[in-house]
Motif scaffolding. Sequence first.
Motif, mmCIF file in Angstrom:
data_model
loop_
_atom_site.group_PDB
_atom_site.id
_atom_site.type_symbol
_atom_site.label_atom_id
_atom_site.label_comp_id
_atom_site.label_asym_id
_atom_site.label_seq_id
_atom_site.Cartn_x
_atom_site.Cartn_y
_atom_site.Cartn_z
ATOM 1 N N LEU A 1 75.857 22.468 15.734
ATOM 2 C CA LEU A 1 74.432 22.310 16.030
ATOM 3 C C LEU A 1 74.217 21.468 17.285
ATOM 4 O O LEU A 1 73.363 21.787 18.128
ATOM 5 C CB LEU A 1 73.734 21.664 14.830
ATOM 6 N N THR A 2 75.004 20.404 17.430
ATOM 7 C CA THR A 2 74.894 19.539 18.613
ATOM 8 C C THR A 2 75.108 20.327 19.895
ATOM 9 O O THR A 2 74.357 20.186 20.869
ATOM 10 C CB THR A 2 75.918 18.392 18.521
ATOM 11 N N ALA A 3 76.121 21.167 19.904
ATOM 12 C CA ALA A 3 76.396 21.981 21.097
ATOM 13 C C ALA A 3 75.234 22.926 21.394
ATOM 14 O O ALA A 3 74.833 23.097 22.553
ATOM 15 C CB ALA A 3 77.683 22.775 20.898
ATOM 16 N N GLY A 4 74.656 23.526 20.355
ATOM 17 C CA GLY A 4 73.548 24.444 20.569
ATOM 18 C C GLY A 4 72.313 23.771 21.126
ATOM 19 O O GLY A 4 71.552 24.378 21.900
ATOM 20 N N LEU A 5 72.097 22.495 20.783
ATOM 21 C CA LEU A 5 70.906 21.789 21.246
ATOM 22 C C LEU A 5 70.960 21.411 22.725
ATOM 23 O O LEU A 5 69.954 20.952 23.279
ATOM 24 C CB LEU A 5 70.695 20.535 20.393
ATOM 25 N N THR A 6 72.104 21.575 23.370
ATOM 26 C CA THR A 6 72.159 21.316 24.813
ATOM 27 C C THR A 6 71.394 22.382 25.608
ATOM 28 O O THR A 6 70.979 22.124 26.740
ATOM 29 C CB THR A 6 73.609 21.268 25.310
ATOM 30 N N LEU A 7 71.186 23.559 25.029
ATOM 31 C CA LEU A 7 70.506 24.635 25.767
ATOM 32 C C LEU A 7 69.048 24.312 26.067
ATOM 33 O O LEU A 7 68.617 24.428 27.223
ATOM 34 C CB LEU A 7 70.635 25.958 24.994
ATOM 35 N N PRO A 8 68.230 23.896 25.084
ATOM 36 C CA PRO A 8 66.858 23.514 25.442
ATOM 37 C C PRO A 8 66.792 22.283 26.337
ATOM 38 O O PRO A 8 65.839 22.130 27.119
ATOM 39 C CB PRO A 8 66.183 23.281 24.085
ATOM 40 N N ALA A 9 67.785 21.389 26.245
ATOM 41 C CA ALA A 9 67.815 20.238 27.156
ATOM 42 C C ALA A 9 67.976 20.701 28.600
ATOM 43 O O ALA A 9 67.292 20.199 29.513
ATOM 44 C CB ALA A 9 68.953 19.295 26.768
ATOM 45 N N LEU A 10 68.855 21.654 28.825
ATOM 46 C CA LEU A 10 69.040 22.191 30.177
ATOM 47 C C LEU A 10 67.783 22.902 30.668
ATOM 48 O O LEU A 10 67.416 22.809 31.851
ATOM 49 C CB LEU A 10 70.227 23.150 30.195
ATOM 50 N N LEU A 11 67.081 23.594 29.776
ATOM 51 C CA LEU A 11 65.841 24.264 30.157
ATOM 52 C C LEU A 11 64.782 23.250 30.581
ATOM 53 O O LEU A 11 64.118 23.426 31.614
ATOM 54 C CB LEU A 11 65.331 25.115 28.989
ATOM 55 N N ALA A 12 64.626 22.186 29.806
ATOM 56 C CA ALA A 12 63.646 21.161 30.166
ATOM 57 C C ALA A 12 63.982 20.519 31.512
ATOM 58 O O ALA A 12 63.090 20.279 32.338
ATOM 59 C CB ALA A 12 63.592 20.100 29.067
ATOM 60 N N LEU A 13 65.255 20.252 31.753
ATOM 61 C CA LEU A 13 65.667 19.668 33.034
ATOM 62 C C LEU A 13 65.313 20.590 34.200
ATOM 63 O O LEU A 13 64.868 20.132 35.257
ATOM 64 C CB LEU A 13 67.169 19.396 33.006
ATOM 65 N N SER A 14 65.473 21.881 34.000
ATOM 66 C CA SER A 14 65.190 22.833 35.087
ATOM 67 C C SER A 14 63.710 22.885 35.454
ATOM 68 O O SER A 14 63.356 23.286 36.560
ATOM 69 C CB SER A 14 65.678 24.233 34.685
ATOM 70 N N LEU A 15 62.832 22.466 34.533
ATOM 71 C CA LEU A 15 61.387 22.525 34.780
ATOM 72 C C LEU A 15 60.857 21.311 35.529
ATOM 73 O O LEU A 15 59.680 21.286 35.920
ATOM 74 C CB LEU A 15 60.644 22.665 33.443
ATOM 75 N N ILE A 16 61.691 20.294 35.717
ATOM 76 C CA ILE A 16 61.270 19.112 36.484
ATOM 77 C C ILE A 16 61.402 19.418 37.968
ATOM 78 O O ILE A 16 62.479 19.775 38.449
ATOM 79 C CB ILE A 16 62.116 17.883 36.121
#
Length: 405
Positions: free
Chosen positions: A165-180
């Motif tokens: 689960l921890t590994a899967g949660l990195t995907l939305p983190a990367l998406l949020a970073l891309s929107l900054i």
Amino acid sequence: MATLRSLRALDWLNFFLANVQTGFGPFIASYLTTNKWTQGEIGIALSVGTATAMLSQVPAGALIDALRNKKAAGAAAILAIAACALLLAASPTLIPVFAAEVFHGFASCMLTPAIAAISFGLVGRHALGDRLGRNARFASIGSAVAAGLMGAVGEYSSARGVFWLTAGLTLPALLALSLIEPVGDAPGMPTSPEKRGSMSELLRDKRVLIFAACIALFHLSNAAMLNLAAGEVTTHMSDNVQLIIAACIIVPQIVVAALSPWVGRSAQRWGRRPLLIFGFAALPVRALLLASISSPYLLAPIQAFDGISAAVFGVMLPLIAADVAGGKGHYNLCIGLFGLTAGIGATLSTLVAGFVADRFGNTASFLCLAAAGALAVFLVWAALPETRDAAEADSEGEGAPSASP
């Protein structure tokens, strides 16, 4: 100025990064305990990660200061953390666990200054207290949500599932970073080498040295506390272990979410020292309570004191770094120096707590941690100067009513 989209994306970035980092908390201690690791062995494994982070903090901070693209550094760190989670899930044996701890320690030391630099660049120095409080609020909510999810996965699926689960949660983190959206240097931050202070000047600053010592003592007291409690719960209980550990994470995160914005605003109005004393004083109280209880179901309420300490420390570290180094071009380097001392304290904490627990029992270990926390409170009270400058104090005093959102 920063756009609303960037500010909202930063909120969600903090939320999802906290999701990810929650998987590397006390769930590791519980996971390794179920795989027949002793408290001493777990302490050594966790210390490998903190030692790696300790050695990487200063060069990581200097690197973030030098890099224009803070987002790329953050993305690389997130991807590395995902790989660590997958490695832990694949095999809880000596070499994979040690490798995951090393890579996680290195990646984590890049994230803190990267997020702080992005925040500083978006809002500038005078709004930084409020922004850091908001960062901490979203991070704490993210940790609470992740703890609940991971506790449920660990209880009803398997402890190994926590790391998938921890590994899967990195995907939305990367998406949020891309929107900054990219931003320039923060107001008050030098852009040319000629305007930057020297590193030796930073290291001679009394405020930097004393606060670094306070940080080391804080982490000496704090780092091993929940891991030690989690190991004890796992040893003495057969049911509801993962849910109790999840509750021990969720409770302080609720406190952090409620308290952090107030800490950021109050630090701007009252200065840093009163809040540091308040937050640090919760450490010895928490350790003494953990030493005295017999029921594992009391762990979660006691963790409210962890929320108080975490709310204050999470806002104060980057804020004091901005006070002492933000105008000298060494903001992230200063965060790295503070991270180095935090790593020293955390490494000693897990080693000493594991050693004392194996030989003298958990109660003695908690008492040692309480003593370190009491010493941290004394040092803040007796030696740390106020870091908020007079000009900022005057400005905040005149505009105090507008400090509330």
